[in-house]
Scaffold this active site. Sequence first.
Site, PDB file in Angstrom:
ATOM      1  N   TYR A   1       0.825  -1.210   0.000  1.00 56.78           N
ATOM      2  CA  TYR A   1       0.000   0.000   0.000  1.00 56.78           C
ATOM      3  C   TYR A   1       0.868   1.272   0.000  1.00 56.78           C
ATOM      4  O   TYR A   1       1.836   1.380   0.759  1.00 56.78           O
ATOM      5  CB  TYR A   1      -0.959   0.017   1.207  1.00 56.78           C
TER       6      TYR A   1
ATOM      7  N   GLY B   1       1.132   4.436   1.212  1.00 59.99           N
ATOM      8  CA  GLY B   1       1.699   5.118   2.376  1.00 59.99           C
ATOM      9  C   GLY B   1       2.751   4.294   3.092  1.00 59.99           C
ATOM     10  O   GLY B   1       3.619   4.827   3.790  1.00 59.99           O
TER      11      GLY B   1
ATOM     12  N   THR C   1      -5.877  17.987  -0.200  1.00 63.65           N
ATOM     13  CA  THR C   1      -5.828  17.979  -1.664  1.00 63.65           C
ATOM     14  C   THR C   1      -6.926  18.874  -2.225  1.00 63.65           C
ATOM     15  O   THR C   1      -6.705  19.645  -3.163  1.00 63.65           O
ATOM     16  CB  THR C   1      -5.941  16.535  -2.186  1.00 63.65           C
TER      17      THR C   1
ATOM     18  N   ASP D   1       0.218  17.808   0.029  1.00 66.56           N
ATOM     19  CA  ASP D   1       0.319  16.887   1.170  1.00 66.56           C
ATOM     20  C   ASP D   1       1.486  17.186   2.112  1.00 66.56           C
ATOM     21  O   ASP D   1       1.346  17.013   3.313  1.00 66.56           O
ATOM     22  CB  ASP D   1       0.433  15.452   0.657  1.00 66.56           C
TER      23      ASP D   1
END
Length: 607
Positions: free
Chosen positions: A219, A221, A275, A297
């Site tokens: 994933y 992150g 965002t 971010d």
Amino acid sequence: TPVSPTGKSPYPSSVLAGPSKVPSTNPHLVTWVNEMAALCKPDRVVWVDGSEEEKKRLTDEAVAQGTLLPLNQEKLPGCYLHRSNPNDVARVEQLTFICTPTADEAGPTNNWMAPKDAYEKLGKLFDGSMRGRTMYVVPYIMGPAGSPMAKVGVELTDSIYVVLNMRIMARMGNIALKQLGESNDFNRGLHSTLDCNPERRFICHFPQDNTIWSVGSGYGGNVLLGKKCLALRVGSYLGRKEGWLAEHMLILGVESPEGEMTYVAAAFPSACGKTNFAMMIPPARFKGWKIYTVGDDIAWMKVGEDGRLRAVNPEFGYFGVAPGTNLKSNPNAMRTIARDTIYTNVALTSDGDVWWEGKDGDIPNELTDWQGRPWTRKGSTEKAAHPNSRFTAPMTNNPALSRFAEDPEGVPISAIIFGGRRANTVPLVIQAFSWTHGVFFGSALGSETTAAAAGKTGIVRRDPFAMLPFCGYNMADYFAHWLEMQAFITNPPKIFMVNWFRQDKNGNFLWPGFGENMRVLKWIVDRARLRVGGQETPFGWVPRAGDLDLSGLAISHEQVDAATEIDLDEWKAELESHGDFFKKFGERLPHVLELQREMFLARIETL
Ligand code: GTP
Ligand code: MN
Ligand code: MN
């Protein structure tokens, strides 16, 4: 066998076989790659160069493997869908570790493992983990190439998905090798997906070694090591050591009709609107106003020669939340993700288009859900797209990209905003009385949990500076670092707190949000430029009646009042909850923050 990233490898260093030549003569880099290859035992080691030809080759290979599914190339040119393992769809905070020599350095808000134990434990998992696979060597730069603020990292990974995502998210390939030269100053990242078993999933950070080891996840992150791992966790540690700030913040420029540009940085926790805010299009009422995105971010900020805080976006792309993104909420994002985008865990339509909850248009009758299962509008009870489904898109696709997004010196920040997802208590906007008060705002930030991290959603937790999952050292020392920065920022930004998520009794949002947030931003810009008044409350400055431009807004003034209300009883409870949180840090908490808390509590008592 334990292998330290700098120590001697017990394996012969002869594994650089395979198709790719070694394009670097940097002895530190080559030695380390050899050591890690000896540990993971891949069949091949491939150094990526970042070229278009390579992108095509790797994309074709990913499609052949089934890692990427081509989407409708007429509607979505250059776009692909990736479905991750259903047990691997978000960051895993309980499996994320800060590996400092002592537990105190990691602090009470982080999981800690001793570096020796972590290298040993993960070393066993990495041992032979790439057998039969390819190890990709991915050199990358976080920050504009050539910027004094930029950092080089190298990620070794056995996942093509990671390589293709890193290509979008960072300046990657030969450009990074060139920037590194013969230097030993680079982040050493090692990633192996293994079989994606959560029992064997660890994301370990060794700030003192500038090293990240991530295993057992695919994933974003957890595995795009330049992002949360380097730019925030290791970055925050380096920032303290070197006198700068690594923050979970968007950066935007607001341009007035007269052409006056003001830069703002804002920290909201994951899935709380960064965002969206960074790409906002002002409503019709604000004719001539324009928002430019610098970053969505992460912000790296240092004090410039003019005594102002200067910010760069270390990233090169956007890894954004898909659900809720549509032509009304975020038209710029929709344009950005119309090409060259990798979608992860969204739903698929019968004609090869993507879909998620909250997308424009009618809900299709039939879809393939994020797990690849048939889904019907009438029959299915589960969501078609995963709530944390994401897009990875190049920032250069963004029609609102700031022309200063690549400025090596960064943009000067005039206002810093903290925001959380709060159904009550926190008003639409409030300004801190001072830098110290602003740091108190940040240190006590609370937000309801979202799908961006594994676990129950909707629970209020303290998420200081939106950095709870991303601070690479003791959070009390992080607060102290923010307080100390004050001495160097002779021209400090003003600090604000916002809440777009206040609800009425029925659970409906009181404030329309998205583009309408421009009304709040306008006030913030005017306050930062000292040209509008404010109303003093016990907790900070708020807009006076009439100061927020509400013309043309589709909601009633009662609703605006409810969104901006300050309830003393709620605040009393809030400040008490800050106190519980502060207690975690014991004597290490900067005294001035507890004094601020007590002063506000005492102020309530006098009312
Ligand atoms: P990360 O990328 O995980 O760090 O999150 P983020 O802060 O970038 O969050 P993002 O902008 O992707 O927003 C996440 C969710 O919040 C989406 O479902 C949005 O629709 C919703 N959202 C964003 N802005 C607003 C707003 O002003 N009001 C409301 N009600 N919802 C919003
Ligand atoms: Mn984030
Ligand atoms: Mn985002």
